[in-house]
Design an enzyme around this catalytic site. Structure first.
Site, mmCIF file in Angstrom:
data_model
loop_
_atom_site.group_PDB
_atom_site.id
_atom_site.type_symbol
_atom_site.label_atom_id
_atom_site.label_comp_id
_atom_site.label_asym_id
_atom_site.label_seq_id
_atom_site.Cartn_x
_atom_site.Cartn_y
_atom_site.Cartn_z
ATOM 1 N N ARG A 75 0.860 -1.200 0.000
ATOM 2 C CA ARG A 75 0.000 0.000 0.000
ATOM 3 C C ARG A 75 0.882 1.231 0.000
ATOM 4 O O ARG A 75 0.614 2.217 -0.678
ATOM 5 C CB ARG A 75 -0.961 -0.007 1.202
ATOM 6 C CG ARG A 75 -1.655 1.329 1.382
ATOM 7 C CD ARG A 75 -2.926 1.301 2.237
ATOM 8 N NE ARG A 75 -2.861 0.452 3.397
ATOM 9 C CZ ARG A 75 -2.144 0.706 4.496
ATOM 10 N NH1 ARG A 75 -1.425 1.806 4.599
ATOM 11 N NH2 ARG A 75 -2.140 -0.144 5.510
ATOM 12 N N TYR A 119 -16.313 16.518 -15.635
ATOM 13 C CA TYR A 119 -16.779 15.138 -15.567
ATOM 14 C C TYR A 119 -17.823 15.008 -14.447
ATOM 15 O O TYR A 119 -17.602 15.490 -13.321
ATOM 16 C CB TYR A 119 -15.592 14.194 -15.331
ATOM 17 C CG TYR A 119 -16.022 12.779 -15.067
ATOM 18 C CD1 TYR A 119 -16.864 12.122 -15.956
ATOM 19 C CD2 TYR A 119 -15.609 12.097 -13.926
ATOM 20 C CE1 TYR A 119 -17.284 10.828 -15.712
ATOM 21 C CE2 TYR A 119 -16.024 10.794 -13.685
ATOM 22 C CZ TYR A 119 -16.873 10.171 -14.581
ATOM 23 O OH TYR A 119 -17.304 8.888 -14.338
ATOM 24 N N ASP A 153 -7.077 18.838 -14.400
ATOM 25 C CA ASP A 153 -7.400 17.486 -14.866
ATOM 26 C C ASP A 153 -6.988 17.424 -16.343
ATOM 27 O O ASP A 153 -7.624 18.034 -17.204
ATOM 28 C CB ASP A 153 -8.901 17.232 -14.675
ATOM 29 C CG ASP A 153 -9.322 15.827 -15.072
ATOM 30 O OD1 ASP A 153 -8.628 15.207 -15.895
ATOM 31 O OD2 ASP A 153 -10.367 15.361 -14.566
ATOM 32 N N LYS A 191 -7.905 6.342 -19.237
ATOM 33 C CA LYS A 191 -8.220 6.833 -20.586
ATOM 34 C C LYS A 191 -6.997 6.738 -21.510
ATOM 35 O O LYS A 191 -6.522 5.653 -21.758
ATOM 36 C CB LYS A 191 -8.767 8.258 -20.455
ATOM 37 C CG LYS A 191 -9.870 8.406 -19.397
ATOM 38 C CD LYS A 191 -11.066 7.553 -19.738
ATOM 39 C CE LYS A 191 -12.263 7.628 -18.832
ATOM 40 N NZ LYS A 191 -12.117 7.731 -17.410
#
Ligand code: P1T
Length: 364
Positions: A31, A83, A155, A180
């Site tokens: 992690r 978004y 972004d 993406k």
């Protein structure tokens, strides 16, 4: 790399042997850090011209980490076209934690100044925006922000570092849905952040480890592979995007085409300055703005797959009002142009004649 491997190995391990407590080789627990993830984080920092990279289990988890830099009472100024999932995270989760969001039109960067007060801590910019392809001037925004000691996050999902480098234009944080274009093959969900400032990076690494929304090693391997071809994929996305946008603009049944490459497009000159090319995302509306007719078009498409998401090598089509942006109330989304007939295309890298023929038969 061990054994001279050309590709970084997938370190599919949750933990690492220690010779004595604290006696390890730089990795304690996956992690906190993992060698495959580390390789990707370094590669992403490099292509964004930044110093520090971090990857997360999704784009939303990356945005979530940014908002966790804030405290109750802090304010965020965000673009009003963004978004739907980002809007949902801001309004349905973080407003309840006492963070205030202002959603405003940022087509003119000076609009931002009126919303800045002593509580403003973050400006949230998406450019080009999803799904209206609005262009926001990153450099002008950063100049406003710098006067006030406020973080500017961009972004960069739609543009990718191939087309646009927000850190070079003055942003503090660049964010990606790596799902993406960075991944590029519609086979991974991941988010990423890149920053220059060491203290900011340390706080974000702390949040990444403390909250734990990290990306797995196999997915990191896939994105490492994806970014090797980012530049050639993007070239073809841009070339095909231009041809599709021009075809749609000439079609008698099409009302508006949203693609920043048109010379008369709002902020076209800013796009030309801050981007290398105009990308492969194109949205359009049909004459009469009929919901059912738009649904019929997306149903008839054969090469464009009707699906959420974007940025893969294969072309996708979406209907934002019922899909990606359904979480934004109708009157709010319509104010920004997300009307019932809006269709968003993620133009892939297939033969462009096939793509245009598909649109032709679907629009009818
Ligand atoms: O889906 P995820 O990896 O969590 O990324 C969220 C996200 C953040 N920012 C932008 C600009 C995005 O487009 C997305 C995800 N978008 C879609 C799934 C979509 O179809 O628009």
């Amino acid at each position: 790399m061990a054994y001279g491997a050309v590709m970084p190995p997938i370190y599919q391990t949750s933990t690492y042997a220690q010779s004595t407590p604290g006696g390890h080789k730089g990795y304690e627990y996956s992690r906190t850090q993992n060698p495959t993830r580390h390789a990707l984080e370094k590669a992403l920092a490099s292509i964004e011209n930044g110093n520090h990279g971090l990857t997360f289990g999704s784009g939303m988890a990356a945005i979530d980490a940014i908002i966790k830099l804030l405290k109750p009472g802090d304010e965020v100024i965000s673009t009003n076209d963004l978004y739907g999932g980002s809007y949902r995270l801001f309004t349905k989760i973080y407003e309840d934690f006492g963070i205030k969001f202002h959603f405003i039109g940022m087509e003119n960067a000076t609009n931002i100044e009126a919303y800045i007060n002593k509580n403003t801590k973050l400006i949230w910019v998406e450019t080009p925006t999803n799904p209206m392809m609005n262009i926001i001037d990153i450099k002008a925004t950063s100049e406003i922000v710098k006067k006030h000691n406020i973080l500017l996050a961009v972004d960069n999902t739609f543009a990718t570092p191939y087309l646009q480098l927000p850190l070079d234009l003055g942003a503090d944080i660049v964010m990606h849905s790596a799902t993406k274009y960075l991944g590029g093959h519609s086979d991974v969900v991941m988010g990423a952040l890149v920053v220059n400032d060491k203290m900011l990076a340390e706080r974000l690494y702390f949040i990444q480890n403390a909250s734990g929304a990290v990306s797995g090693p196999q997915d990191c391997f896939l994105v490492l592979r994806g970014i090797k071809t980012l530049h050639i994929r993007m070239e073809r996305h841009c070339e095909n995007g231009k041809a599709v946008a021009e075809y749609l603009a000439s079609h008698p049944k099409i009302e508006n085409v949203y693609w920043p490459g048109f010379e008369n497009y709002p902020n076209h000159n800013i796009a030309k300055t801050q981007m290398k090319d105009f990308g492969g995302m194109v949205s359009f509306t049909t004459k009469g703005n009929d919901y059912d007719k738009a649904i019929k078009i997306v149903e008839r498409l054969k090469i464009f797959t009707l699906a959420e998401s974007l940025g893969g090598v294969e072309s996708l089509a979406g209907h934002p009002a019922s899909m990606t942006h359904a979480s934004i109330p109708k009157e709010k989304r319509e104010q920004t142009g997300v009307v019932d007939s809006l269709i968003r295309l993620s133009v892939g890298i297939e033969d462009v004649d096939d793509l245009i023929a598909d649109l032709k038969q679907a629009i009818g």
